[in-house]
Design an enzyme around this catalytic site. Structure first.
Site, PDB file in Angstrom:
ATOM      1  N   LYS A 185       2.715  11.568 -11.115  1.00 51.92           N
ATOM      2  CA  LYS A 185       1.837  10.671 -11.883  1.00 51.92           C
ATOM      3  C   LYS A 185       2.613   9.401 -12.195  1.00 51.92           C
ATOM      4  CE  LYS A 185      -1.122  13.860 -14.449  1.00 51.92           C
ATOM      5  NZ  LYS A 185      -1.520  14.268 -15.804  1.00 51.92           N
ATOM      6  N   HIS A 196      -1.130  13.629 -29.263  1.00 55.26           N
ATOM      7  CA  HIS A 196      -1.556  12.274 -28.909  1.00 55.26           C
ATOM      8  C   HIS A 196      -2.298  11.599 -30.056  1.00 55.26           C
ATOM      9  CE1 HIS A 196      -1.301  12.500 -24.231  1.00 55.26           C
ATOM     10  NE2 HIS A 196      -0.162  12.151 -24.783  1.00 55.26           N
ATOM     11  N   ARG A 219       0.812  -1.227   0.000  1.00 59.36           N
ATOM     12  CA  ARG A 219       0.000   0.000   0.000  1.00 59.36           C
ATOM     13  C   ARG A 219       0.843   1.274   0.000  1.00 59.36           C
ATOM     14  NH1 ARG A 219      -2.585  -3.307   3.507  1.00 59.36           N
ATOM     15  NH2 ARG A 219      -4.452  -4.271   2.611  1.00 59.36           N
ATOM     16  N   ARG A 274      -2.973  22.773 -14.288  1.00 66.53           N
ATOM     17  CA  ARG A 274      -1.986  21.766 -14.702  1.00 66.53           C
ATOM     18  C   ARG A 274      -2.238  21.365 -16.158  1.00 66.53           C
ATOM     19  NH1 ARG A 274       0.321  16.661 -11.079  1.00 66.53           N
ATOM     20  NH2 ARG A 274       1.589  15.747 -12.720  1.00 66.53           N
ATOM     21  N   GLU A 292       9.626  19.039 -24.985  1.00 59.87           N
ATOM     22  CA  GLU A 292       8.957  19.381 -23.720  1.00 59.87           C
ATOM     23  C   GLU A 292       9.642  20.582 -23.051  1.00 59.87           C
ATOM     24  OE1 GLU A 292       6.178  17.840 -22.821  1.00 59.87           O
ATOM     25  OE2 GLU A 292       6.235  15.806 -23.666  1.00 59.87           O
ATOM     26  N   ASN A 333      -0.472  20.332 -21.112  1.00 57.65           N
ATOM     27  CA  ASN A 333      -0.903  19.555 -22.284  1.00 57.65           C
ATOM     28  C   ASN A 333      -0.761  20.322 -23.593  1.00 57.65           C
ATOM     29  OD1 ASN A 333      -1.577  17.316 -20.749  1.00 57.65           O
ATOM     30  ND2 ASN A 333      -3.616  18.106 -20.304  1.00 57.65           N
ATOM     31  N   LYS A 386       7.473  23.020 -14.169  1.00 58.69           N
ATOM     32  CA  LYS A 386       6.565  21.913 -13.902  1.00 58.69           C
ATOM     33  C   LYS A 386       6.241  21.856 -12.408  1.00 58.69           C
ATOM     34  CE  LYS A 386       4.935  17.413 -14.628  1.00 58.69           C
ATOM     35  NZ  LYS A 386       4.925  16.152 -15.348  1.00 58.69           N
ATOM     36  N   HIS A 398      -0.364  18.513 -26.854  1.00 55.99           N
ATOM     37  CA  HIS A 398      -0.607  17.097 -26.578  1.00 55.99           C
ATOM     38  C   HIS A 398      -1.932  16.575 -27.130  1.00 55.99           C
ATOM     39  CE1 HIS A 398       2.935  17.516 -24.149  1.00 55.99           C
ATOM     40  NE2 HIS A 398       2.901  16.248 -23.780  1.00 55.99           N
ATOM     41  N   HIS A 429       7.229  10.347 -28.619  1.00 54.18           N
ATOM     42  CA  HIS A 429       6.287  11.231 -27.944  1.00 54.18           C
ATOM     43  C   HIS A 429       6.629  12.718 -28.164  1.00 54.18           C
ATOM     44  CE1 HIS A 429       3.574  12.802 -24.929  1.00 54.18           C
ATOM     45  NE2 HIS A 429       4.587  13.449 -24.386  1.00 54.18           N
ATOM     46  N   GLU A 482      -4.402  17.837 -11.112  1.00 54.84           N
ATOM     47  CA  GLU A 482      -4.888  18.270 -12.424  1.00 54.84           C
ATOM     48  C   GLU A 482      -6.392  18.545 -12.453  1.00 54.84           C
ATOM     49  OE1 GLU A 482      -3.171  16.313 -15.833  1.00 54.84           O
ATOM     50  OE2 GLU A 482      -4.558  17.297 -17.201  1.00 54.84           O
TER      51      GLU A 482
HETATM   52  N1  NAD Z   1       4.344  10.477 -15.323  1.00 48.85           N
HETATM   53  C1  NAD Z   1       4.308  11.547 -16.085  1.00 48.85           C
HETATM   54  O1  NAD Z   1       3.934  12.636 -15.649  1.00 48.85           O
HETATM   55  C2  NAD Z   1       4.745  11.422 -17.513  1.00 48.85           C
HETATM   56  C3  NAD Z   1       4.935  12.575 -18.269  1.00 48.85           C
HETATM   57  C4  NAD Z   1       5.403  12.442 -19.566  1.00 48.85           C
HETATM   58  C5  NAD Z   1       5.673  11.189 -20.079  1.00 48.85           C
HETATM   59  N2  NAD Z   1       5.453  10.080 -19.317  1.00 48.85           N
HETATM   60  C6  NAD Z   1       5.758   8.734 -19.826  1.00 48.85           C
HETATM   61  O2  NAD Z   1       7.132   8.663 -20.099  1.00 48.85           O
HETATM   62  C7  NAD Z   1       7.354   7.664 -21.073  1.00 48.85           C
HETATM   63  C8  NAD Z   1       8.362   8.167 -22.082  1.00 48.85           C
HETATM   64  O3  NAD Z   1       9.562   8.447 -21.404  1.00 48.85           O
HETATM   65  P1  NAD Z   1      10.956   8.445 -22.196  1.00 48.85           P
HETATM   66  O4  NAD Z   1      10.844   9.289 -23.389  1.00 48.85           O
HETATM   67  O5  NAD Z   1      12.013   8.725 -21.204  1.00 48.85           O
HETATM   68  O6  NAD Z   1      11.019   6.943 -22.749  1.00 48.85           O
HETATM   69  P2  NAD Z   1      11.841   5.659 -22.278  1.00 48.85           P
HETATM   70  O7  NAD Z   1      11.810   5.461 -20.825  1.00 48.85           O
HETATM   71  O8  NAD Z   1      11.379   4.559 -23.143  1.00 48.85           O
HETATM   72  O9  NAD Z   1      13.331   6.044 -22.688  1.00 48.85           O
HETATM   73  C9  NAD Z   1      13.643   6.268 -24.046  1.00 48.85           C
HETATM   74  C10 NAD Z   1      14.773   5.352 -24.514  1.00 48.85           C
HETATM   75  O10 NAD Z   1      16.012   5.869 -24.018  1.00 48.85           O
HETATM   76  C11 NAD Z   1      16.702   4.859 -23.307  1.00 48.85           C
HETATM   77  N3  NAD Z   1      17.476   5.550 -22.279  1.00 48.85           N
HETATM   78  C12 NAD Z   1      16.999   6.244 -21.218  1.00 48.85           C
HETATM   79  N4  NAD Z   1      18.009   6.856 -20.578  1.00 48.85           N
HETATM   80  C13 NAD Z   1      19.135   6.549 -21.253  1.00 48.85           C
HETATM   81  C14 NAD Z   1      20.501   6.913 -21.106  1.00 48.85           C
HETATM   82  N5  NAD Z   1      20.899   7.760 -20.145  1.00 48.85           N
HETATM   83  N6  NAD Z   1      21.402   6.394 -21.969  1.00 48.85           N
HETATM   84  C15 NAD Z   1      20.994   5.570 -22.980  1.00 48.85           C
HETATM   85  N7  NAD Z   1      19.713   5.226 -23.192  1.00 48.85           N
HETATM   86  C16 NAD Z   1      18.812   5.709 -22.336  1.00 48.85           C
HETATM   87  C17 NAD Z   1      15.663   3.910 -22.830  1.00 48.85           C
HETATM   88  O11 NAD Z   1      16.185   2.624 -22.579  1.00 48.85           O
HETATM   89  C18 NAD Z   1      14.684   3.913 -23.998  1.00 48.85           C
HETATM   90  O12 NAD Z   1      15.142   3.049 -25.002  1.00 48.85           O
HETATM   91  C19 NAD Z   1       6.002   7.343 -21.677  1.00 48.85           C
HETATM   92  O13 NAD Z   1       5.579   6.082 -21.219  1.00 48.85           O
HETATM   93  C20 NAD Z   1       5.097   8.424 -21.126  1.00 48.85           C
HETATM   94  O14 NAD Z   1       3.758   7.993 -20.945  1.00 48.85           O
HETATM   95  C21 NAD Z   1       5.011  10.184 -18.052  1.00 48.85           C
HETATM   96 ZN    ZN Z   2       4.512  15.073 -23.091  1.00 48.40          ZN
END
Ligand code: NAD
Ligand code: ZN
Length: 384
Positions: free
Chosen positions: A159, A267, A137, A256, A201, A260, A242, A263, A281, A252
């Site tokens: 999130k 999206h 939990r 917040r 971003e 978006n 942020k 987005h 993304h 949100e």
């Molecule tokens: N929680 C939130 O508020 C929020 C906000 C925006 C996005 N997201 C989520 O984030 C995700 C996307 O994140 P992302 O773009 O970081 O993708 P990701 O985690 O898939 O990373 C992108 C790629 O880079 C690689 N990588 C990461 N760090 C590295 C490093 N230092 N050296 C070499 N390779 C590295 C990873 O292995 C992957 O192949 C999505 O699932 C999205 O929904 C969440």
């Molecule tokens: Zn985004």
């Protein structure tokens, strides 16, 4: 409203480090930004939870490059690390991998008083954060984001979650970290395309409400990509933006939603491309932001010159800004409208968009007429 949104303070760790505080009452936490932080993870975490067991959730790409540093740092600080390694990529944000991660954390005897460390990009952060929220939990959680997107966006705000067959991020929880360690040196191993995607971003924060930051990025973007102080400054400014929004609106219900920007269009395009490597993304967000500005200009809300400036900057750094820039087939206009309609940001038929009166002057537009959006997209598809 909560107490002070963020504050900037010099870090005891060194002149190059920046520290911000996310003000959320008793859930407040620090974001530390700068090079070399993975090697300091042990002392910084031990200062908060001495002697804790730490489940390090990471993916194979990041493990190969950075896990050794983190494990050694934790061990030297008297913590007990157990790595949990998942496959890289969005597919790991699923129930099956979530179950594996939770089981591995239970096997590592992570209990109340111990913690989960997310070492990786947004995928790892969302997955590990949700595992931490659910485990017994809720156990404590530290973010060590290693992608630019994770450092400026997903690691801040609490999130967490996974995807379901019904869509992205539909199962999750708000679970704030107790600390964010954004090692800007870790970005040196990130592929350029991933860095550029995260940069969309960064630019977004300027476009939302910080025109001087956008102008600074226009001048300094090469230094941001190159590393060094400009990169740290860009990440710190983004995190501060942020954090300020999150402090004002943790769950949100209000502004917040400004985050978006780009987005809603983005999206729809991302979904249209099947959430694949075809369109990352941030690339989708870049097209979406350019579209949000062009749509705003078409509506007479913002000067066409501002929309052009947005497009020019995004193109200069190598990001796409037009549907035609996206390789492969995409749904037609009706298909895209359907995807926009499925987006969370739709309430009872009326569309909610983030539009702009100019650079740094974004606002939440409710009741956007779908017919106008359709006409705009039709023009965009014709390359207009
Ligand atoms: N929680 C939130 O508020 C929020 C906000 C925006 C996005 N997201 C989520 O984030 C995700 C996307 O994140 P992302 O773009 O970081 O993708 P990701 O985690 O898939 O990373 C992108 C790629 O880079 C690689 N990588 C990461 N760090 C590295 C490093 N230092 N050296 C070499 N390779 C590295 C990873 O292995 C992957 O192949 C999505 O699932 C999205 O929904 C969440
Ligand atoms: Zn985004």
């Amino acid at each position: 409203m909560n107490t002070p949104a963020t504050s900037l303070a010099a870090s005891p760790g060194g002149a190059e480090l920046t520290q911000l505080r996310v003000g959320l009452g008793e859930r407040s936490y620090d974001i530390v930004i700068g090079p070399g932080l993975l090697a300091e993870a042990g002392t910084r975490i031990a200062a908060l939870r001495p002697g804790a067991r730490v489940g390090i959730v990471t993916d194979r790409n990041v493990a190969d490059r950075h896990l050794g540093t983190v494990e050694a740092a934790l061990g030297e600080a008297g913590l007990t690390p157990t790595p949990v390694i998942v496959e890289p990529g969005e597919k790991s944000k699923c129930f099956a991998v979530f179950e594996q991660v939770v089981d591995a954390l239970l096997a590592a005897r992570i209990e109340r008083g111990d913690l989960v460390l997310a070492l990786g990009g947004g995928v790892v952060g969302d997955l590990a954060g949700f595992a931490a929220a659910a485990l017994r939990r809720g156990v404590d959680f530290v973010q060590a984001p290693t992608s630019l997107l994770a450092q400026v966006d997903s690691s801040v705000g609490g999130k967490t979650g996974i995807n379901s067959r019904h869509g992205k991020n539909l199962v999750g929880a708000f679970h704030q970290p107790i600390l964010v360690l954004a090692d800007t040196g870790a970005l040196d191993t990130l592929p350029l395309r991933e860095f550029r995607s995260g940069y969309a971003e960064v630019a977004k924060y300027g476009l939302i409400d910080n025109a001087p930051f956008f102008a600074w990025l226009e001048r300094k973007w090469e230094a941001v990509f190159g590393g060094g102080p400009a990169r740290i400054e860009a990440i710190a400014t983004s995190c501060a933006s942020k954090a300020a929004v999150v402090s004002r609106d943790e769950k949100e219900t209000g502004d917040r939603a400004l985050l978006n920007l780009g987005h809603t269009f983005g999206h729809a395009l991302e979904a249209g491309a099947g959430f694949s490597q075809r369109l990352l993304h941030g690339e989708a967000v870049a097209v979406g932001m350019a579209q949000a500005f062009r749509f705003s200009a078409a509506q007479g809300l913002c000067a066409p010159a501002d929309a052009e400036r947005v497009e020019t900057h995004l193109r200069t750094v190598g990001l796409p800004t037009r549907i035609a820039d996206i390789p492969g087939e995409l749904p037609d206009t009706d298909g895209l409208m359907g995807l926009i309609g499925q987006d969370k940001k739709v309430s009872r038929g009326a569309l909610t968009f983030i539009l702009a009166r100019g650079i740094g002057q974004s606002f939440i537009a409710r009741d956007v007429d779908p017919a106008e959006v359709r006409a705009f997209l039709e023009g965009e598809r014709r390359g207009g």
